[in-house]
Write a protein that holds these residues in place. Structure first.
Motif, PDB file in Angstrom:
ATOM      1  N   UNK A  96      32.818 -47.000 137.835  1.00 48.11           N
ATOM      2  CA  UNK A  96      32.410 -46.091 138.912  1.00 48.11           C
ATOM      3  C   UNK A  96      33.152 -46.413 140.202  1.00 48.11           C
ATOM      4  N   UNK A  97      33.389 -47.696 140.463  1.00 43.20           N
ATOM      5  CA  UNK A  97      34.160 -48.082 141.650  1.00 43.20           C
ATOM      6  C   UNK A  97      35.597 -47.587 141.529  1.00 43.20           C
ATOM      7  N   UNK A  98      36.184 -47.724 140.348  1.00 43.37           N
ATOM      8  CA  UNK A  98      37.544 -47.226 140.129  1.00 43.37           C
ATOM      9  C   UNK A  98      37.600 -45.714 140.322  1.00 43.37           C
ATOM     10  N   UNK A  99      36.611 -45.003 139.798  1.00 39.56           N
ATOM     11  CA  UNK A  99      36.550 -43.555 139.988  1.00 39.56           C
ATOM     12  C   UNK A  99      36.439 -43.217 141.474  1.00 39.56           C
ATOM     13  N   UNK A 100      35.584 -43.943 142.170  1.00 38.31           N
ATOM     14  CA  UNK A 100      35.411 -43.732 143.605  1.00 38.31           C
ATOM     15  C   UNK A 100      36.722 -43.953 144.348  1.00 38.31           C
ATOM     16  N   UNK A 101      37.390 -45.059 144.063  1.00 37.11           N
ATOM     17  CA  UNK A 101      38.638 -45.392 144.763  1.00 37.11           C
ATOM     18  C   UNK A 101      39.748 -44.402 144.444  1.00 37.11           C
ATOM     19  N   UNK A 102      39.842 -43.981 143.187  1.00 36.12           N
ATOM     20  CA  UNK A 102      40.957 -43.131 142.753  1.00 36.12           C
ATOM     21  C   UNK A 102      40.730 -41.636 142.952  1.00 36.12           C
ATOM     22  N   UNK A 103      39.493 -41.193 142.990  1.00 35.60           N
ATOM     23  CA  UNK A 103      39.206 -39.756 143.066  1.00 35.60           C
ATOM     24  C   UNK A 103      38.486 -39.338 144.348  1.00 35.60           C
ATOM     25  N   UNK A 104      37.448 -40.049 144.704  1.00 36.20           N
ATOM     26  CA  UNK A 104      36.606 -39.621 145.825  1.00 36.20           C
ATOM     27  C   UNK A 104      37.226 -39.991 147.169  1.00 36.20           C
ATOM     28  N   UNK A 105      37.765 -41.197 147.289  1.00 35.29           N
ATOM     29  CA  UNK A 105      38.319 -41.642 148.578  1.00 35.29           C
ATOM     30  C   UNK A 105      39.471 -40.765 149.043  1.00 35.29           C
ATOM     31  N   UNK A 106      40.152 -40.127 148.125  1.00 31.62           N
ATOM     32  CA  UNK A 106      41.278 -39.268 148.485  1.00 31.62           C
ATOM     33  C   UNK A 106      40.852 -38.075 149.337  1.00 31.62           C
ATOM     34  N   UNK A 107      39.569 -37.734 149.303  1.00 36.37           N
ATOM     35  CA  UNK A 107      39.056 -36.582 150.042  1.00 36.37           C
ATOM     36  C   UNK A 107      38.746 -36.900 151.507  1.00 36.37           C
ATOM     37  N   UNK A 108      38.862 -38.168 151.900  1.00 36.53           N
ATOM     38  CA  UNK A 108      38.425 -38.571 153.228  1.00 36.53           C
ATOM     39  C   UNK A 108      39.499 -39.363 153.953  1.00 36.53           C
TER      40      UNK A 108
END
Length: 146
Positions: A96-108
């Motif tokens: 989930x952290x990897x998903x957050x770093x690779x997918x979600x953080x890109x939006x901000x």
């Protein structure tokens, strides 16, 4: 700071549980384990509806898994079953952290807090002061020696 009013509006839960947040959560320093736990337990409601729908569920999932992992990690006595569960939670947490770093953080766009920025600037200034200037020529005179 969008998060500060949300955390401050959460009521305390008694003397021995979550107390009212007196400081801005984003500016808190020297977190004790109980502080981390208090913030973690309150993030779900505070973050609800704060982010766009495209990333909200991923953020809520991460927060929930973090809370589950933390609750499992703080157990004082583990059994084989609880260790197996903890190992599974750890695997899920890292994914989930990897998903957050690779997918979600890109939006901000990420920015440092003012205090973190000031700390970084002071540290950089100290590093610059410690550097010795390099001379391209020798400071010893060779004249006069014949």
């Amino acid at each position: 700071m969008l998060m500060t009013p949300s955390f401050r509006s959460i009521s305390s839960f008694g003397q021995s549980t979550i107390q009212k947040f007196s400081n801005s959560v984003s500016e808190m320093k020297k977190f004790a384990g109980r502080d981390f736990e208090d913030v973690l337990q309150c993030t779900g409601p505070c973050f609800e509806g704060l982010f766009p729908k495209s990333v909200n569920s991923g953020i809520q999932d991460l927060l929930f898994i973090m809370a589950c992992w933390h609750a499992s990690a703080k157990l004082r006595l583990h059994t084989e079953d609880s260790l197996d569960s903890f190992q599974g939670l750890t695997t899920t947490f890292t994914k989930q952290i990897q998903y957050f770093a690779n997918k979600i953080c890109l939006h901000f766009e990420m920015v440092e807090t003012p205090s973190k920025c000031a700390t970084s600037m002071c540290a950089e200034a100290a590093r610059v002061r410690k550097r010795k200037p390099r001379c391209s020529h020798s400071t010893h005179s060779t004249q006069g020696a014949k």
